[in-house]
Structure formats: structure tokens, C-alpha cells
Design a protein around this motif. Structure first.
Motif, mmCIF file in Angstrom:
data_model
loop_
_atom_site.group_PDB
_atom_site.id
_atom_site.type_symbol
_atom_site.label_atom_id
_atom_site.label_comp_id
_atom_site.label_asym_id
_atom_site.label_seq_id
_atom_site.Cartn_x
_atom_site.Cartn_y
_atom_site.Cartn_z
ATOM 1 N N GLY A 164 0.678 -1.381 0.101
ATOM 2 C CA GLY A 164 0.098 0.137 0.079
ATOM 3 C C GLY A 164 0.748 1.292 0.117
ATOM 4 N N LEU A 165 2.225 1.217 0.730
ATOM 5 C CA LEU A 165 2.726 2.617 0.855
ATOM 6 C C LEU A 165 3.664 2.533 -0.488
ATOM 7 N N CYS A 166 3.847 1.519 -1.002
ATOM 8 C CA CYS A 166 4.458 1.498 -2.430
ATOM 9 C C CYS A 166 3.548 2.256 -3.604
ATOM 10 N N CYS A 167 2.444 1.840 -3.494
ATOM 11 C CA CYS A 167 1.132 2.359 -4.467
ATOM 12 C C CYS A 167 1.049 3.801 -4.126
ATOM 13 N N VAL A 168 1.164 4.161 -2.977
ATOM 14 C CA VAL A 168 0.919 5.571 -2.645
ATOM 15 C C VAL A 168 2.261 6.582 -3.258
ATOM 16 N N LEU A 169 3.510 5.901 -2.741
ATOM 17 C CA LEU A 169 4.506 6.558 -2.979
ATOM 18 C C LEU A 169 4.991 6.619 -4.365
ATOM 19 N N PHE A 170 4.854 5.707 -5.097
ATOM 20 C CA PHE A 170 5.450 5.578 -6.310
ATOM 21 C C PHE A 170 4.130 5.572 -7.518
ATOM 22 N N LYS A 171 4.603 6.010 -8.484
ATOM 23 C CA LYS A 171 3.253 6.293 -9.538
ATOM 24 C C LYS A 171 3.082 4.810 -10.032
ATOM 25 N N GLN A 172 1.825 4.261 -10.101
ATOM 26 C CA GLN A 172 1.414 3.128 -10.683
ATOM 27 C C GLN A 172 0.400 3.340 -11.807
ATOM 28 N N PRO A 173 0.451 2.486 -12.676
ATOM 29 C CA PRO A 173 -0.608 2.488 -13.852
ATOM 30 C C PRO A 173 -1.906 2.379 -13.245
ATOM 31 N N ARG A 174 -3.025 2.930 -14.271
ATOM 32 C CA ARG A 174 -4.399 3.107 -13.858
ATOM 33 C C ARG A 174 -4.798 1.664 -13.575
ATOM 34 N N HIS A 175 -5.742 1.343 -12.552
ATOM 35 C CA HIS A 175 -6.061 0.034 -11.972
ATOM 36 C C HIS A 175 -7.423 -0.220 -13.031
ATOM 37 N N GLY A 176 -7.354 -1.497 -13.350
ATOM 38 C CA GLY A 176 -8.469 -1.727 -14.405
ATOM 39 C C GLY A 176 -9.424 -2.968 -14.079
ATOM 40 N N ALA A 177 -8.769 -3.753 -13.175
ATOM 41 C CA ALA A 177 -9.137 -5.280 -12.889
ATOM 42 C C ALA A 177 -10.256 -5.236 -11.821
ATOM 43 N N PRO A 178 -11.402 -5.964 -11.976
ATOM 44 C CA PRO A 178 -12.427 -6.033 -10.691
ATOM 45 C C PRO A 178 -11.740 -6.382 -9.568
ATOM 46 N N MET A 179 -11.958 -5.866 -8.411
ATOM 47 C CA MET A 179 -11.022 -6.301 -7.312
ATOM 48 C C MET A 179 -11.674 -7.569 -6.946
ATOM 49 N N TYR A 180 -12.862 -8.045 -6.927
ATOM 50 C CA TYR A 180 -13.029 -9.387 -6.475
ATOM 51 C C TYR A 180 -12.304 -10.444 -7.081
ATOM 52 N N LYS A 181 -11.863 -10.077 -8.364
ATOM 53 C CA LYS A 181 -10.770 -11.339 -9.248
ATOM 54 C C LYS A 181 -9.640 -11.490 -8.218
ATOM 55 N N TYR A 182 -9.327 -10.691 -7.263
ATOM 56 C CA TYR A 182 -8.162 -11.047 -6.546
ATOM 57 C C TYR A 182 -8.374 -12.102 -5.399
ATOM 58 N N SER A 183 -9.792 -12.288 -5.295
ATOM 59 C CA SER A 183 -9.926 -13.039 -4.059
ATOM 60 C C SER A 183 -9.658 -14.515 -4.387
ATOM 61 N N PHE A 184 -9.806 -15.011 -5.745
ATOM 62 C CA PHE A 184 -9.408 -16.191 -6.263
ATOM 63 C C PHE A 184 -8.162 -16.637 -6.018
ATOM 64 N N ALA A 185 -7.247 -15.500 -6.198
ATOM 65 C CA ALA A 185 -5.694 -16.085 -5.976
ATOM 66 C C ALA A 185 -5.188 -15.851 -4.563
ATOM 67 N N SER A 186 -6.091 -14.923 -3.953
ATOM 68 C CA SER A 186 -5.825 -14.873 -2.558
ATOM 69 C C SER A 186 -6.315 -15.801 -1.524
ATOM 70 N N LEU A 187 -7.493 -16.483 -2.166
ATOM 71 C CA LEU A 187 -7.970 -17.980 -1.086
ATOM 72 C C LEU A 187 -6.761 -19.107 -1.576
ATOM 73 N N SER A 188 -6.432 -19.282 -2.664
ATOM 74 C CA SER A 188 -5.592 -20.232 -2.814
ATOM 75 C C SER A 188 -4.146 -20.096 -2.416
ATOM 76 N N ASN A 189 -3.984 -18.685 -2.320
ATOM 77 C CA ASN A 189 -2.411 -18.421 -1.607
ATOM 78 C C ASN A 189 -2.471 -18.579 -0.159
ATOM 79 N N ILE A 190 -3.653 -18.066 0.527
ATOM 80 C CA ILE A 190 -3.476 -18.300 1.853
ATOM 81 C C ILE A 190 -3.915 -19.827 2.320
ATOM 82 N N LEU A 191 -4.277 -20.505 1.570
ATOM 83 C CA LEU A 191 -4.459 -22.152 1.652
ATOM 84 C C LEU A 191 -2.864 -22.761 1.539
ATOM 85 N N SER A 192 -2.476 -22.401 0.468
ATOM 86 C CA SER A 192 -1.031 -22.852 0.135
ATOM 87 C C SER A 192 -0.112 -22.634 1.421
ATOM 88 N N SER A 193 -0.234 -21.281 1.856
ATOM 89 C CA SER A 193 0.673 -20.833 3.010
ATOM 90 C C SER A 193 0.485 -21.660 4.047
#
Length: 435
Positions: free
Chosen positions: A173-202
Motif C-alpha cells: 500500500g505504501l509503495c502504491c502511494v509513494l510510487f506512480k502506478q498504472p491506472r487500475h482496471g481489474a475488478p477487485m473481486y478477481k483478486y479473491s481467487f488468487a488470495s484464497l488459494s494463496n492463504i491455503l497454500s501458505s
């Protein structure tokens, strides 16, 4: 009269003793269920489902009513970003990538060497420290002394996953605020799939250390290429080169040599060994899904830091909700308050994980995936040596030879892949016409 009183007193005390005995018999039974990894796994899944299922119905509702066309009000931008996304402009990301490549090409050899040393040192320090702390937290007791012994172990792997993700979320979050990032276009809910598998793998990664040794876990991660190739052949009908089959056979031979020659003194139970294998298989499956889904998300032309922020945002939401529902969050905080050493280890573990992710992104952007793979393969070999030295894992000569065979096969894969890429680039270059 008195004999009657004595009889009544004896019967009452006998009843009290039997009731207390029954209560103490029920308590270990409940604790025994909580110590079964499969029970904890389904309990975590149940916690995540209390967030996933309502979210699914909300997304379906907004799509059904065509909210993107009819929606208004203060909540409209938030709902649009979460459910529908926005049209992203990819020029910033493309320009940034081109600038990074041009900068890397224009820098001197000494500067490139310094950057490479910096990246390699950062990755090694972050993930070697993370590996040592991971084994310490999951396999050793806190509060024990040499004279009295005893102590208690920390058993909630999900809390460690939450600690790692909350710090990674803060850093990204700090990196996104401090450094210029491209305009975000993905629907936020699509991150939840990778997030769910990521926490289960961890979770599987932490939980597996209760049943297998750390060197075994590292070798299992190194042999991930075998199930990936099998799935690619069966599901996608992919074809592979001869050297890919050869190195896969080498990896399987090396892992088999290590597992069959390892001492069984620490984990004599075949049930325990089977549990560790099942959990490791779950880790490989969930981790493979995470990487494939993230590759699919990058079509929105987001930066790696934005990906890191989106995935960790949902990871914190899922793990925090599940921990609160189970009542494990405050139990873990109480454990931290009782054992300051554990609190220090958990925070340092999270710092290493977050810094390691940043070093991964920087190394790949500067030197490419091949150099990054070499550095991380070396890290796995050093991690096995460190674990054996610090925690006293006994490896026989045959087991050590198996480890050497695995890493030899991994380096052969890296070399063969780099040669093939160079060959394809030469073939793609147009012939130079002489005038």
C-alpha cells in the motif's frame, strides 16, 4: 443414622468424582479434534465461506440488475471498482517497462554487478531467515527452560499467515502511494481467487512442518515441476522436450533417494508421514493455481505491487474473519503476550516475507526470470544446509546424494531453457541484407 450419612456422603463424593472424571475425559477429546489438521482445514474453509458466499450473491445481484448502467450515489465508484473494474490505460505500464529495460541496458557492468549482488543478497537474507524462523515457530516450544523443560507450542498456522499478509498489505500500500502506478482496471473481486488459494497454500506450508522435516518440505517444493508436467500432459495435451522429461526423472530419483534414506526416528508413524505428504500435495496444488490465476490477471496490465496489494487485501479479510469466528485471534494474541520471543519471531517472519516479495519483483524486472530462478534454487540448497546445521536434521550419504541430484536437475533445466530462448531469438531475427 450415622452409617446412612456416611453412605450418602460416599455416594455424593463418588458421583462428584465420576462427573469430574467425565468432564476431564471430554476435554482431551475436544482438544484432540482441534489437533487434527483435517478438522482445522475444514474449519478454515468454513470461515472463508462466510465471506465468499455472501460476496458471490452480491456480485450476482449487481450483474443481474445491470448496476453499471443504473447505479448512482456515493457507493457507485466503490461498487464499480469491486465488481466491474474500469477501462485501464496500458501506456504507463508499457512505458515504465520499456524505461526499466533501457535503463538496465544503459548502465555499466559494475553497476549491473552491484545490482545483482544487492538482489541476490536481499533474496537470500529474506528467505533464509524466513525459513529458519518458520521451522523455529512451528517445531519448537516457547517458555521452556533447560532445567524445567516443558513450555508450549504455537499451533495456529492461520494466524502466522495473517501476520505475513497484514505487513505485506501495508508495504505494498505504501509503495502504491509513494510510487506512480498504472491506472487500475481489474475488478477487485478477481483478486479473491488468487488470495484464497494463496492463504491455503501458505497454511499447508506451515502446517506440514508439524509432520515432516524442513529439508523434506524444501525438496517437495523443488519437485513441483513433476505434477505440473503431468497435469499439462493430461489436461492441456502439452508436449515437452526430451530434456524436460530427463530432468523430471532426475528430480523424482533424487527425491526418492532422500525420502527413503531419511531417518525415521523423529517421525516414526506412517500416519504422520502420510499426513505430511497429503498437506504438501495440497500446497503444490494451491500454489500452482495461484501462479496461473495471477498470470491471467496480468492481462489487465497492472504492476506487480498492485497485484501484491490486491491479493493481500483479500488475504487479510479472509484470515481475519476466520480467526475471529473461531476465537483463535485473541488466543494467538494471548500467546504473544505470554511469550515475547514468539512475538519477535512472528513480526520478523512477516518482515522477511514482505521484503522478500519486493526483492522478487525488483530482481525479475532488472534481470529476468532466469536469473531469479538461479538465485532461488541456490537459496533452497542453502536452506537445507542451514536447517540441518541449526536444528540437527540427520541426512545420510545417500540422502545427501539425492539432494545433489535434485539441484543438478534444476540447474540443467535452467541452462536448457536459457539455451532454447537464445536459439529462438536468433531464429526470429531477420537476415541482414548486404548491399
Amino acid at each position: 443414622m450415622f452409617p446412612l450419612c456416611d453412605t450418602f456422603t460416599y455416594e455424593a463424593s463418588s458421583y462428584t468424582f465420576e462427573t469430574a472424571e467425565a468432564d476431564t475425559a471430554d476435554t482431551p477429546l475436544l482438544e484432540g479434534w482441534q489437533d487434527v489438521w483435517l478438522f482445522r482445514f475444514f474449519l478454515n474453509i468454513l470461515g472463508y465461506s462466510t465471506i465468499v458466499i455472501p460476496g458471490y450473491f452480491l456480485i450476482s445481484y449487481f450483474n443481474r440488475i445491470n448496476y453499471l448502467e443504473t447505479g448512482r450515489g456515493l457507493c457507485f465508484p466503490v461498487i464499480k471498482a469491486c465488481v466491474f473494474g474500469s477501462d485501464s490505460k496500458t501506456t504507463l505500464l508499457d512505458d515504465a517497462s520499456a524505461a526499466t529495460r533501457n535503463e538496465a541496458e544503459s548502465t555499466s557492468s559494475a553497476q549491473q554487478a552491484f545490482k545483482l549482488i544487492f538482489c541476490a543478497a536481499g533474496l537470500q537474507a529474506s528467505y533464509l531467515t524466513w525459513g529458519v524462523l518458520q521451522e523455529r515457530v512451528m517445531t519448537r516450544s516457547y517458555g521452556s527452560s533447560e532445567t524445567e523443560g516443558g513450555g508450549e507450542r504455537f499451533r495456529d498456522s492461520q494466524f502466522l499467515v495473517f501476520m505475513n499478509r497484514i505487513l505485506a498489505l501495508t508495504v505494498s500500500g505504501l509503495c502504491c502511494v509513494l510510487f506512480k502506478q498504472p491506472r487500475h482496471g481489474a475488478p477487485m473481486y478477481k483478486y479473491s481467487f488468487a488470495s484464497l488459494s494463496n492463504i491455503l497454500s501458505s497454511w499447508c506450508q506451515y502446517e506440514a512442518l508439524k509432520y515432516i522435516s524442513f529439508p523434506t518440505q524444501v525438496l517437495a517444493k523443488a519437485s513441483k515441476v513433476i505434477p505440473v508436467m503431468l497435469m499439462g500432459k493430461l489436461v492441456s495435451q502439452k508436449s515437452y522436450e526430451y530434456w524436460e522429461y530427463f530432468t523430471a526423472v532426475l528430480i523424482s530419483v533424487g527425491v526418492s533417494m532422500f525420502l527413503l534414506s531419511s531417518s525415521t526416528n523423529k517421525h516414526p508413524s506412517t500416519v504422520t508421514t502420510f499426513s505430511g505428504v497429503v498437506i504438501l500435495a495440497g500446497y503444490i496444488m494451491f500454489d500452482s493455481f495461484t501462479s496461473n490465476w495471477q498470470d491471467n490477471l496480468f492481462k489487465y496490465k497492472m504492476s506487480s505491487v498492485q497485484m501484491m496489494f490486491g491479493v493481500n487485501l483479500f488475504s487479510c479479510l479472509f484470515t481475519m474473519g476466520s480467526l475471529l469466528e473461531q476465537g483463535a485471534f485473541f488466543d494467538s494474541l494471548a500467546f504473544m503476550s505470554r511469550h515475547s520471543e514468539f512475538a519477535f519471531h512472528a513480526v520478523l517472519l512477516s518482515i522477511c516475507s514482505a521484503c522478500g516479495q519486493l526483492f522478487i519483483f525488483y530482481t525479475i524486472s532488472q534481470f529476468g526470470a532466469a536469473v531469479f530462478t538461479i538465485i532461488m534454487t541456490l537459496r533452497q540448497a542453502i536452506a537445507i544446509l542451514l536447517s540441518c546445521f541449526i536444528y540437527g536434521h540427520a541426512i545420510t550419504f545417500v540422502g545427501g546424494l539425492g539432494v545433489a541430484v535434485v539441484f543438478l536437475a534444476l540447474f540443467l533445466r535452467i541452462y536448457a531453457r536459457s539455451r532454447m530462448k537464445k536459439g529462438s531469438k536468433r531464429a526470429a531475427q531477420p537476415p541482414v541484407q548486404k548491399v
